[in-house]
Design a protein around this motif. Structure first.
Motif, short mmCIF file in Angstrom:
data_model
loop_
_atom_site.label_atom_id
_atom_site.label_comp_id
_atom_site.label_asym_id
_atom_site.label_seq_id
_atom_site.Cartn_x
_atom_site.Cartn_y
_atom_site.Cartn_z
N VAL A 100 6.56 8.52 -13.32
CA VAL A 100 7.71 8.10 -12.54
C VAL A 100 7.86 9.08 -11.38
O VAL A 100 7.96 10.29 -11.60
N SER A 101 7.85 8.53 -10.17
CA SER A 101 8.00 9.34 -8.97
C SER A 101 9.31 8.98 -8.30
O SER A 101 9.54 7.83 -7.95
N VAL A 102 10.20 9.96 -8.15
CA VAL A 102 11.50 9.71 -7.53
C VAL A 102 11.29 9.60 -6.02
O VAL A 102 10.76 10.52 -5.39
N GLU A 103 11.69 8.45 -5.47
CA GLU A 103 11.47 8.16 -4.05
C GLU A 103 12.68 7.44 -3.49
O GLU A 103 13.52 6.93 -4.24
N THR A 104 12.75 7.34 -2.16
CA THR A 104 13.88 6.62 -1.55
C THR A 104 13.74 5.13 -1.81
O THR A 104 12.63 4.61 -2.00
N LEU A 105 14.88 4.43 -1.83
CA LEU A 105 14.87 2.99 -2.05
C LEU A 105 14.10 2.27 -0.94
O LEU A 105 13.44 1.26 -1.19
N ASP A 106 14.14 2.81 0.28
CA ASP A 106 13.37 2.23 1.39
C ASP A 106 11.87 2.30 1.11
O ASP A 106 11.13 1.35 1.36
N GLN A 107 11.41 3.43 0.59
CA GLN A 107 10.00 3.58 0.25
C GLN A 107 9.62 2.60 -0.87
O GLN A 107 8.55 1.98 -0.82
N LEU A 108 10.47 2.49 -1.88
CA LEU A 108 10.19 1.58 -3.00
C LEU A 108 10.07 0.15 -2.53
O LEU A 108 9.21 -0.61 -3.00
N ALA A 109 10.91 -0.25 -1.58
CA ALA A 109 10.90 -1.63 -1.07
C ALA A 109 9.61 -1.96 -0.32
O ALA A 109 9.21 -3.12 -0.25
N GLN A 110 8.95 -0.95 0.21
CA GLN A 110 7.73 -1.17 0.99
C GLN A 110 6.46 -1.14 0.15
O GLN A 110 5.39 -1.52 0.61
N GLN A 111 6.56 -0.70 -1.08
CA GLN A 111 5.37 -0.57 -1.93
C GLN A 111 5.05 -1.89 -2.62
O GLN A 111 5.95 -2.65 -2.97
N ILE A 112 3.78 -2.14 -2.83
CA ILE A 112 3.35 -3.38 -3.48
C ILE A 112 2.67 -3.04 -4.80
O ILE A 112 1.58 -2.45 -4.82
N PRO A 113 3.30 -3.43 -5.91
CA PRO A 113 2.69 -3.15 -7.22
C PRO A 113 1.49 -4.06 -7.47
O PRO A 113 1.34 -5.10 -6.83
N VAL A 114 0.65 -3.67 -8.42
CA VAL A 114 -0.48 -4.52 -8.79
C VAL A 114 0.09 -5.80 -9.42
O VAL A 114 1.02 -5.76 -10.21
N SER A 115 -0.47 -6.93 -9.04
CA SER A 115 0.10 -8.21 -9.49
C SER A 115 -0.07 -8.43 -10.98
O SER A 115 0.75 -9.10 -11.61
N SER A 116 -1.11 -7.87 -11.57
CA SER A 116 -1.35 -8.10 -13.00
C SER A 116 -0.36 -7.36 -13.90
O SER A 116 -0.34 -7.58 -15.10
N ALA A 117 0.49 -6.49 -13.32
CA ALA A 117 1.47 -5.76 -14.13
C ALA A 117 2.75 -6.56 -14.32
O ALA A 117 3.57 -6.21 -15.15
N ALA A 118 2.91 -7.62 -13.53
CA ALA A 118 4.14 -8.41 -13.63
C ALA A 118 4.19 -9.13 -14.97
O ALA A 118 3.19 -9.66 -15.46
N VAL A 119 5.37 -9.16 -15.54
CA VAL A 119 5.58 -9.85 -16.80
C VAL A 119 6.03 -11.27 -16.48
O VAL A 119 6.70 -11.51 -15.49
N SER A 120 5.66 -12.20 -17.32
CA SER A 120 6.00 -13.60 -17.12
C SER A 120 7.47 -13.79 -16.80
O SER A 120 8.34 -13.18 -17.41
N ALA A 121 7.75 -14.66 -15.83
CA ALA A 121 9.13 -14.93 -15.44
C ALA A 121 9.73 -16.09 -16.24
O ALA A 121 10.78 -16.59 -15.89
#
Length: 197
Positions: A113-134
Motif C-alpha cells: 500500500v502506497s499512500v498517494e494523493t487522490l489526484d495521483q490515484l485517479a490517474q493510475q490504471i490498475p491491471v484489468s485482471s484484478a477487477a472482481v466481477s461486478a
C-alpha cells in the motif's frame, strides 16, 4: 493502519513499513490464493486528500525478482477493496513506488500500500485482471444458495427400488427440483434482475 485478508487465513494487520508512506504485507504460498482484501483498520485515517494505491508483487519465474502490479486503491471514503489475483500474469509488471525490495522467497508474494494523493490515484490504471466481477452480490448469494440446496437435496436421492414406505415422510421427485432449478437459471440468464420484481 491497514489489514489484509485472504480466505482461510488469519487476518494480517502486521504490515511492514518500508518507507514513511509505504506498507507491505508478506503473502506466503500465494499460488493458492485467488482473492485478497485490503482494508483500513479504522484506527488511523488517510490525511485529507490522500488515499492508498494497492499493489501486488510476486517473484518473476525467470529472474526471481519481484514484479509489481497495480490492483486498485482504498480511501477514507472507500476503506476496503477486494482484488482477484489468480488471473495476474507473471512478468507483466509496471511502474511502482516501492523501489528495489529485498528478495523474500520464491513462494512469498507481497501486497503493498502506497499512500498517494487522490489526484495521483485517479490517474493510475490498475491491471484489468484484478477487477472482481461486478455481478450483484445478492444475485451471487442467491445462485450459490440454490446450488448448495440442490446439491444437498440431491445427496439424499433414492431410486424407487431403494425407497421404503414411511408415513411420516413426504417425498418430492428430484426431477421436480431439477426442473425448477434449470428454469430459475434460465430466467437469471435472461434477466438478472427478475427476482427484484
Amino acid at each position: 493502519m491497514f489489514g489484509c485478508l485472504v480466505a482461510g487465513r488469519l487476518v494480517q494487520t502486521d504490515a511492514v513499513q518500508v518507507a514513511s508512506d509505504k506498507f507491505v504485507f508478506n503473502l506466503p504460498d500465494y499460488e493458492n490464493v485467488n482473492h485478497v482484501v485490503v482494508f483500513m483498520l479504522g484506527t488511523v485515517p488517510f490525511p485529507a486528500g490522500m488515499g492508498g494505491a494497492v499493489y501486488f508483487s510476486f517473484p518473476d519465474p525467470v529472474s526471481g525478482a519481484p514484479v509489481w502490479q497495480l490492483l486498485g486503491f482504498i480511501t477514507n471514503e472507500k476503506p476496503s477493496a477486494i482484488f482477484k489475483i489468480s488471473g495476474l500474469k507473471a512478468g507483466e509488471g509496471g511502474a511502482h513506488p516501492f523501489g528495489v525490495m529485498a528478495y523474500v522467497s520464491p513462494s512469498v508474494a507481497q501486497v503493498g500500500v502506497s499512500v498517494e494523493t487522490l489526484d495521483q490515484l485517479a490517474q493510475q490504471i490498475p491491471v484489468s485482471s484484478a477487477a472482481v466481477s461486478a455481478v450483484d452480490t445478492f444475485m451471487q448469494f442467491t445462485q450459490k444458495t440454490l446450488d448448495s440446496l440442490y446439491n444437498f437435496a440431491s445427496s439424499f436421492a433414492l431410486s424407487q427400488a431403494q425407497m421404503t414406505p414411511n408415513p411420516t415422510e413426504t417425498f418430492i421427485p428430484s426431477s421436480c427440483i431439477l426442473k425448477w432449478y434449470e428454469n430459475f437459471q434460465r430466467r437469471m440468464a435472461q434477466n438478472p434482475n427478475f427476482w427484484k420484481n
